[in-house]
Enzyme design. Structure first.
Site, short mmCIF file in Angstrom:
data_model
loop_
_atom_site.label_atom_id
_atom_site.label_comp_id
_atom_site.label_asym_id
_atom_site.label_seq_id
_atom_site.Cartn_x
_atom_site.Cartn_y
_atom_site.Cartn_z
N CYS A 1 -16.08 4.57 2.00
CA CYS A 1 -17.05 3.47 1.94
C CYS A 1 -17.07 2.80 0.56
O CYS A 1 -17.19 1.57 0.46
CB CYS A 1 -18.44 3.98 2.28
SG CYS A 1 -18.94 5.44 1.36
N CYS A 2 -16.93 3.60 -0.50
CA CYS A 2 -17.12 3.03 -1.84
C CYS A 2 -15.98 2.09 -2.26
O CYS A 2 -16.25 0.98 -2.73
CB CYS A 2 -17.32 4.14 -2.85
SG CYS A 2 -18.81 5.13 -2.58
N GLU B 1 -26.88 12.96 0.31
CA GLU B 1 -26.65 11.70 -0.43
C GLU B 1 -27.98 10.98 -0.61
O GLU B 1 -28.12 9.79 -0.33
CB GLU B 1 -25.65 10.82 0.31
CG GLU B 1 -24.33 11.54 0.61
CD GLU B 1 -23.26 10.65 1.21
OE1 GLU B 1 -23.60 9.79 2.03
OE2 GLU B 1 -22.09 10.81 0.82
N CYS C 1 -21.87 3.03 -3.52
CA CYS C 1 -22.49 2.19 -2.48
C CYS C 1 -23.99 2.07 -2.67
O CYS C 1 -24.58 1.03 -2.34
CB CYS C 1 -22.22 2.76 -1.09
SG CYS C 1 -20.52 2.57 -0.53
N HIS D 1 -21.98 5.75 14.33
CA HIS D 1 -21.94 4.58 13.44
C HIS D 1 -21.51 3.30 14.15
O HIS D 1 -20.98 2.39 13.51
CB HIS D 1 -21.02 4.86 12.25
CG HIS D 1 -21.62 5.81 11.26
ND1 HIS D 1 -21.77 7.14 11.53
CD2 HIS D 1 -22.12 5.61 10.02
CE1 HIS D 1 -22.33 7.73 10.48
NE2 HIS D 1 -22.56 6.82 9.57
ZN LIG Z 1 -19.94 4.78 -0.62
#
Ligand SMILES: [Zn+2]
Length: 673
Positions: A420-421, A329, A347, A169
């Site tokens: 992340c969210c 996901e 997200c 990443h």
């Molecule tokens: Zn997320």
């Protein structure tokens, strides 16, 4: 752009589509979206719905997220990488850096909305640690710079440099760095983080490109960030770099294709079906819209049209969520929209909103705003609690109250290992003000109905615009225009699809009742029936200060049915009122929700409850409740009071059953798909 013979160590390969790409690269200097958003900094929200959310985001969520970034070592990683502190890399993921960047972006937006010297100086300290962590040539990735990883196993970490572009990443992190840097510079006037970002981006342009590394990022996001750097600096190389990354996808000349999960199975301009990881897809589609707008390349516009049709016709939850499958996901197959196991990551909802907003700016069609509005009032907003401190990662449309669907939790969680969210919420909420208005020469677009005020500059004309409304609880909206002097303008007032009998711009969902009470419009008290163009009522006239438009959108409780091919919703009905999707929760319905049946003739009405869930309009009526016999061969039914709350406000009153889609007829099987 430098399209030609590409190289990488040990091999020479020739770019595919050389001539076409070169022709496209030369297109339309100075091109951009034909419609420009009115930035959130020029829009003051003063309403009963979003204002409390914005204040909670500023005062609670941003600080909560920073605290978590501190206590989980995310910020310390920068200090350690920069030699300011001793230690090891802490955390499970190589993308932890991105969380810090996203909170800085959210903090920056909050600082623009309301000065906060304490927050600003704290952000300065974090930025100093980030700057220290950057290596001399611009490389910035704490998991790569810190020599040892303290916790094993680690995920998605690339070491040494650029060694795992497919699933690491490094580039994803940098996209969020660039977005944060531009926001920070715009909010504070300081270049400290922007200088870090530009040094990093310059390194990228030296490492990746024709004749250099040819592999595109495994997780898209850097493309959006590069476009923002282009806008901030005017440096064309950043736009070219974004385009290069996009056009390397599906191009086997230079890397082994990653496959559909990363949208690297076909060249982006040939992709027609939304597949793979939904957040990656949403960020990629957003970047494609940016690059298409900024280069004038119609190939991007055509490709996005096909992808959007696929999502909106076959892969969109009623809440605006996308990405049905937990596994990967990812998007499911066409019409694969399970409710209880719906992933619908927060997200992904944000990425979907960003994409639809960009498509509106490209085409000026309100159908994209219909999707955007559905997301922000439902499938995005469910992702954060009313108190701003707890979050959903997945946003299912049904819950049995027992299964731990939220990364080991039944309800919202304060944080996640992969967080992340929560950090995406912190930056997306304050940006919603930027979706309210848009402009094109002397055309003004009223996209969302939010009380407050916007300040526009139109070809030298200053225009104030004010909305008074209790939306989304009330469909009456008063829009007052205040041009500096009388001027001819076209005011485009969105008439939502839901007010014209279409819940979504496709046949995926429909209202059960054919009749729709018509909306009305008046100018200075006189009823008008303007032409509806691409979903907007167009009011073209000479406007003077104080002229007022009154829009009235009837808001009956509506029953929604899904396309017959959506097996999970078969025989079921959902409820909406205005833009708000409702759900039944155990807390309001005798301790259960999965046993409820809502016959088509059950009377329903709306009722505003100022004391419930921060003040919400609920749907009340009578429903059937089922009770199975002990042998499971028969059911008894009884009528009972029914109450549904806005889906975005569910899960605030303990664990229990919740369902958006309720059966229309009595049946034996209570299971919710
Ligand atoms: Zn997320």
């Amino acid at each position: 752009m430098r399209w030609g013979t590409f190289s990488r160590p040990g091999a020479w390969v020739v770019a595919v589509g050389l001539v076409a790409a070169a022709a496209r690269a030369a297109a339309a200097p100075g091109a951009d979206y034909p419609i420009r958003p009115v930035p959130f900094t020029a829009v003051q929200i003063a309403d009963g719905f979003w204002s409390p959310r914005l204040e909670t985001n500023r005062a609670v969520t941003v600080r909560h997220d920073f605290d978590k970034c501190e206590t989980t070592g995310r910020i310390a990683n920068f200090a350690v990488a920069g030699g300011l502190a001793k230690g090891d890399f802490v955390g499970l993921f190589g993308f932890n850096d991105s969380d810090v960047y996203k909170v800085i972006e959210g903090a920056s937006y909050s600082l623009r909305l309301r000065p906060d010297p304490g927050l600003e100086s704290y952000v300065d300290e974090v930025v100093a640690k980030i700057a220290a962590a950057q290596e001399d040539d611009g490389y910035l990735y704490t998991a790569g710079t810190i020599p040892t990883l303290a916790q094993k196993p680690t995920c998605c970490v690339s070491r040494p440099r650029w060694s795992d572009i497919a699933s690491g990443h490094e580039l994803y992190n940098l996209g969020h760095l660039y977005e944060a840097a531009v926001a920070h510079q715009q909010a504070t006037g300081k270049r400290t983080l922007l200088d870090v970002a530009l040094k990093s981006a310059d390194l990228l342009t030296r490492v990746f490109g024709p004749g250099r590394r040819l592999d595109p990022p495994g997780h898209q996001e850097v493309e959006i960030g590069l476009v923002k750097l282009y806008r901030a600096t005017g440096e064309r190389k950043y736009l070219d770099q974004a385009r290069f990354f996009l056009e390397q996808r599906g191009n086997a000349a230079g890397h082994t294709l990653y496959g559909a999960y990363n949208q690297d199975h076909l060249p982006v301009l040939q992709q027609k079906e939304a597949v793979g990881h939904a957040v990656r897809a949403g960020y990629m589609y957003s970047a494609m819209a940016d690059v298409g707008a900024l280069t004038g390349d119609q190939g991007y516009v055509r490709a996005l049209g096909g992808l959007w049709d696929n999502v909106v016709s076959r892969k969109l939850y009623l809440t605006g969520g996308i990405g049905a499958r937990r596994d990967g996901e990812a998007f499911g197959d066409d019409y694969e929209l399970p409710n209880r196991t719906a992933y619908a990551e927060t997200c992904a909802a944000i990425a979907n909103a960003m994409w639809n907003h960009r498509l509106f700016l490209l085409h000026g069609d309100a159908k994209y705003l219909d999707v955007l509005e559905r997301i922000v009032y439902n499938g995005f907003l469910s992702g954060v609690s009313l108190d701003g401190e707890r979050f959903f990662y997945p946003n299912p449309l049904a819950s049995d109250g027992e299964r731990t669907f939220n990364m080991g939790q039944k309800g919202r969680s304060a944080w996640f290992d992969c967080s992340c969210c929560p950090t995406n919420v912190a930056r997306f909420l304050p940006s919603i003000a930027g979706y309210v208005y848009a402009q094109r020469e002397r055309d003004v677009f009223v996209n969302l109905f939010v009380a407050g005020r916007g300040e526009l500059g139109l070809d030298g004309l200053k225009l104030g615009i004010r909305q008074e409304t209790r939306y989304p609880w009330d469909g009456r909206v008063r829009i007052v225009v205040e041009p500096a002097h009388p001027a001819e303008l076209a005011l485009h007032v969105r008439v939502p699809g839901w007010a014209q009998g279409r819940p979504v711009p496709s046949d995926l969902y429909r209202y059960a009742e054919a009749e729709t009470e018509a909306f009305t419009l008046a100018v200075n008290g006189e009823p008008v029936k303007p032409e509806i163009v691409r979903g907007f009522a167009v009011l073209r006239r000479t406007w003077k200060a104080g002229d007022a438009v009154e829009l009235s959108l009837p808001m009956p409780v509506r029953r929604v049915l899904s396309h017959d091919k959506v097996a999970a919703d078969s025989g079921r009905v959902a409820l909406e009122r205005g833009p708000v999707v409702y759900c039944a929760e155990a807390a309001d319905n005798g301790g259960r929700a999965f046993n409820l049946v809502l016959p088509d003739d059950a009377p329903l009405q709306a009722d505003h409850r100022p004391d419930l869930l921060g003040g919400v309009t609920v749907v009340t009526g009578r429903a059937l409740a089922l009770q199975a016999s002990e042998d499971g061969r028969s059911v008894a039914t009884r009528e009972q009071d029914f109450l549904a709350v806005p889906y975005h406000a569910w899960a605030h009153r303990g664990d229990g059953e919740m369902a958006v889609w309720l059966p229309r007829r009595v049946k034996l099987d209570f299971a919710v798909p």
